[in-house]
Motif scaffolding. Structure first.
Motif, PDB file in Angstrom:
ATOM      1  N   ALA A  66      48.098  34.949  38.808  1.00  0.00           N
ATOM      2  CA  ALA A  66      49.265  35.823  38.342  1.00  0.00           C
ATOM      3  C   ALA A  66      49.485  35.266  36.879  1.00  0.00           C
ATOM      4  N   ALA A  67      49.412  33.840  36.765  1.00  0.00           N
ATOM      5  CA  ALA A  67      49.819  33.281  35.411  1.00  0.00           C
ATOM      6  C   ALA A  67      48.756  33.843  34.262  1.00  0.00           C
ATOM      7  N   LEU A  68      47.453  34.043  34.739  1.00  0.00           N
ATOM      8  CA  LEU A  68      46.374  34.868  33.660  1.00  0.00           C
ATOM      9  C   LEU A  68      46.755  36.123  33.593  1.00  0.00           C
ATOM     10  N   ASP A  69      47.278  36.867  34.496  1.00  0.00           N
ATOM     11  CA  ASP A  69      47.380  38.208  34.644  1.00  0.00           C
ATOM     12  C   ASP A  69      48.745  38.271  33.583  1.00  0.00           C
ATOM     13  N   GLY A  70      49.615  37.370  33.629  1.00  0.00           N
ATOM     14  CA  GLY A  70      50.668  37.594  32.668  1.00  0.00           C
ATOM     15  C   GLY A  70      50.431  37.676  31.282  1.00  0.00           C
ATOM     16  N   LEU A  71      49.377  36.769  30.881  1.00  0.00           N
ATOM     17  CA  LEU A  71      48.726  36.906  29.764  1.00  0.00           C
ATOM     18  C   LEU A  71      47.643  37.822  29.126  1.00  0.00           C
ATOM     19  N   ARG A  72      47.512  38.651  30.255  1.00  0.00           N
ATOM     20  CA  ARG A  72      46.370  39.743  30.201  1.00  0.00           C
ATOM     21  C   ARG A  72      45.302  39.174  29.900  1.00  0.00           C
ATOM     22  N   LEU A  73      44.784  38.158  30.294  1.00  0.00           N
ATOM     23  CA  LEU A  73      43.699  37.532  30.367  1.00  0.00           C
ATOM     24  C   LEU A  73      42.607  38.070  31.506  1.00  0.00           C
ATOM     25  N   ILE A  74      43.054  38.680  32.468  1.00  0.00           N
ATOM     26  CA  ILE A  74      42.178  39.108  33.537  1.00  0.00           C
ATOM     27  C   ILE A  74      42.285  40.611  33.661  1.00  0.00           C
ATOM     28  N   VAL A  75      41.439  41.413  33.784  1.00  0.00           N
ATOM     29  CA  VAL A  75      41.137  42.668  33.909  1.00  0.00           C
ATOM     30  C   VAL A  75      41.055  43.152  35.309  1.00  0.00           C
ATOM     31  N   HIS A  76      41.833  44.184  35.648  1.00  0.00           N
ATOM     32  CA  HIS A  76      41.698  44.492  37.343  1.00  0.00           C
ATOM     33  C   HIS A  76      40.963  45.850  37.322  1.00  0.00           C
ATOM     34  N   ASP A  77      39.964  45.815  38.211  1.00  0.00           N
ATOM     35  CA  ASP A  77      39.429  47.134  38.645  1.00  0.00           C
ATOM     36  C   ASP A  77      39.477  47.547  39.825  1.00  0.00           C
ATOM     37  N   GLY A  78      40.375  48.151  40.534  1.00  0.00           N
ATOM     38  CA  GLY A  78      40.940  48.203  42.048  1.00  0.00           C
ATOM     39  C   GLY A  78      41.177  47.016  42.418  1.00  0.00           C
ATOM     40  N   GLY A  79      40.630  46.487  43.259  1.00  0.00           N
ATOM     41  CA  GLY A  79      41.053  45.263  43.929  1.00  0.00           C
ATOM     42  C   GLY A  79      40.311  43.894  43.436  1.00  0.00           C
ATOM     43  N   ARG A  80      39.363  44.059  42.370  1.00  0.00           N
ATOM     44  CA  ARG A  80      38.612  43.268  41.937  1.00  0.00           C
ATOM     45  C   ARG A  80      38.810  42.939  40.435  1.00  0.00           C
ATOM     46  N   MET A  81      38.786  41.661  40.193  1.00  0.00           N
ATOM     47  CA  MET A  81      39.121  41.159  38.861  1.00  0.00           C
ATOM     48  C   MET A  81      37.795  40.740  38.140  1.00  0.00           C
ATOM     49  N   THR A  82      38.068  41.063  36.657  1.00  0.00           N
ATOM     50  CA  THR A  82      36.950  40.266  35.780  1.00  0.00           C
ATOM     51  C   THR A  82      37.499  39.849  34.578  1.00  0.00           C
ATOM     52  N   ALA A  83      36.896  38.870  33.985  1.00  0.00           N
ATOM     53  CA  ALA A  83      37.250  38.269  32.421  1.00  0.00           C
ATOM     54  C   ALA A  83      36.204  38.661  31.387  1.00  0.00           C
ATOM     55  N   VAL A 132      40.712  37.933  44.785  1.00  0.00           N
ATOM     56  CA  VAL A 132      41.303  36.513  44.814  1.00  0.00           C
ATOM     57  C   VAL A 132      40.613  35.714  46.140  1.00  0.00           C
ATOM     58  N   GLU A 133      40.458  36.131  47.185  1.00  0.00           N
ATOM     59  CA  GLU A 133      39.904  35.512  48.542  1.00  0.00           C
ATOM     60  C   GLU A 133      38.332  35.152  48.104  1.00  0.00           C
ATOM     61  N   SER A 134      37.494  35.889  47.718  1.00  0.00           N
ATOM     62  CA  SER A 134      36.283  35.395  47.405  1.00  0.00           C
ATOM     63  C   SER A 134      36.157  34.716  46.194  1.00  0.00           C
ATOM     64  N   LEU A 135      37.249  34.623  45.232  1.00  0.00           N
ATOM     65  CA  LEU A 135      37.102  33.797  44.105  1.00  0.00           C
ATOM     66  C   LEU A 135      37.548  32.372  44.514  1.00  0.00           C
ATOM     67  N   ALA A 136      38.537  32.227  45.784  1.00  0.00           N
ATOM     68  CA  ALA A 136      38.924  31.188  46.106  1.00  0.00           C
ATOM     69  C   ALA A 136      37.956  30.358  46.771  1.00  0.00           C
ATOM     70  N   VAL A 137      37.091  31.120  47.507  1.00  0.00           N
ATOM     71  CA  VAL A 137      35.846  30.453  48.283  1.00  0.00           C
ATOM     72  C   VAL A 137      34.811  29.869  47.323  1.00  0.00           C
ATOM     73  N   SER A 138      34.439  30.675  46.233  1.00  0.00           N
ATOM     74  CA  SER A 138      33.478  30.355  45.567  1.00  0.00           C
ATOM     75  C   SER A 138      34.037  29.222  44.682  1.00  0.00           C
ATOM     76  N   LEU A 139      35.175  28.897  44.387  1.00  0.00           N
ATOM     77  CA  LEU A 139      35.759  27.883  43.554  1.00  0.00           C
ATOM     78  C   LEU A 139      36.115  26.682  44.500  1.00  0.00           C
ATOM     79  N   GLY A 140      36.141  26.916  45.959  1.00  0.00           N
ATOM     80  CA  GLY A 140      36.365  26.004  46.994  1.00  0.00           C
ATOM     81  C   GLY A 140      37.705  25.196  46.752  1.00  0.00           C
ATOM     82  N   ARG A 141      38.782  26.533  46.518  1.00  0.00           N
ATOM     83  CA  ARG A 141      40.227  26.290  46.357  1.00  0.00           C
ATOM     84  C   ARG A 141      41.124  27.081  47.512  1.00  0.00           C
ATOM     85  N   ASP A 142      42.264  26.633  47.774  1.00  0.00           N
ATOM     86  CA  ASP A 142      43.099  27.357  48.329  1.00  0.00           C
ATOM     87  C   ASP A 142      43.535  28.711  47.884  1.00  0.00           C
ATOM     88  N   GLY A 143      43.440  29.649  48.742  1.00  0.00           N
ATOM     89  CA  GLY A 143      43.638  31.132  48.308  1.00  0.00           C
ATOM     90  C   GLY A 143      44.972  31.224  47.555  1.00  0.00           C
TER      91      GLY A 143
END
Length: 84
Positions: free
Chosen positions: A56-73, A37-48
């Motif tokens: 969390a919203a995308l997670d609720g729809l299972r549109l993000i896959v978690h691998d440890g502390g990292r995410m992918t789509a 989440v932190e590196s994603l926020a920095v890359s997108l220029g958004r608040d963490g």
């Protein structure tokens, strides 16, 4: 072929959940690979905290896959079918 189905009760839910910022997250994860989440926020220029809410919203729809502390789509596309 890897496929995942998500069922929403109202067609307008898709536009409510897949906001432009959330689509940016999915596109970034698809294009640039796994991120936390932190590196994603920095890359997108958004608040963490805002990115965390969107994740969390995308997670609720299972549109993000978690691998440890990292995410992918890993999806090539999102499609919508509306029964009449």
């Amino acid at each position: 072929v890897r496929e995942r189905n998500v069922t929403l009760t109202r067609p307008e839910e898709l536009s409510e959940v897949l906001t432009p910022d959330r689509l940016d997250i999915l596109r970034h994860l698809r294009r640039d690979g796994a991120a936390d989440v932190e590196s994603l926020a920095v890359s997108l220029g958004r608040d963490g905290d805002a990115v965390q809410v969107d994740v969390a919203a995308l997670d609720g729809l299972r549109l993000i896959v978690h691998d440890g502390g990292r995410m992918t789509a890993p999806w090539d596309a999102l499609t919508q079918n509306i029964a009449l």
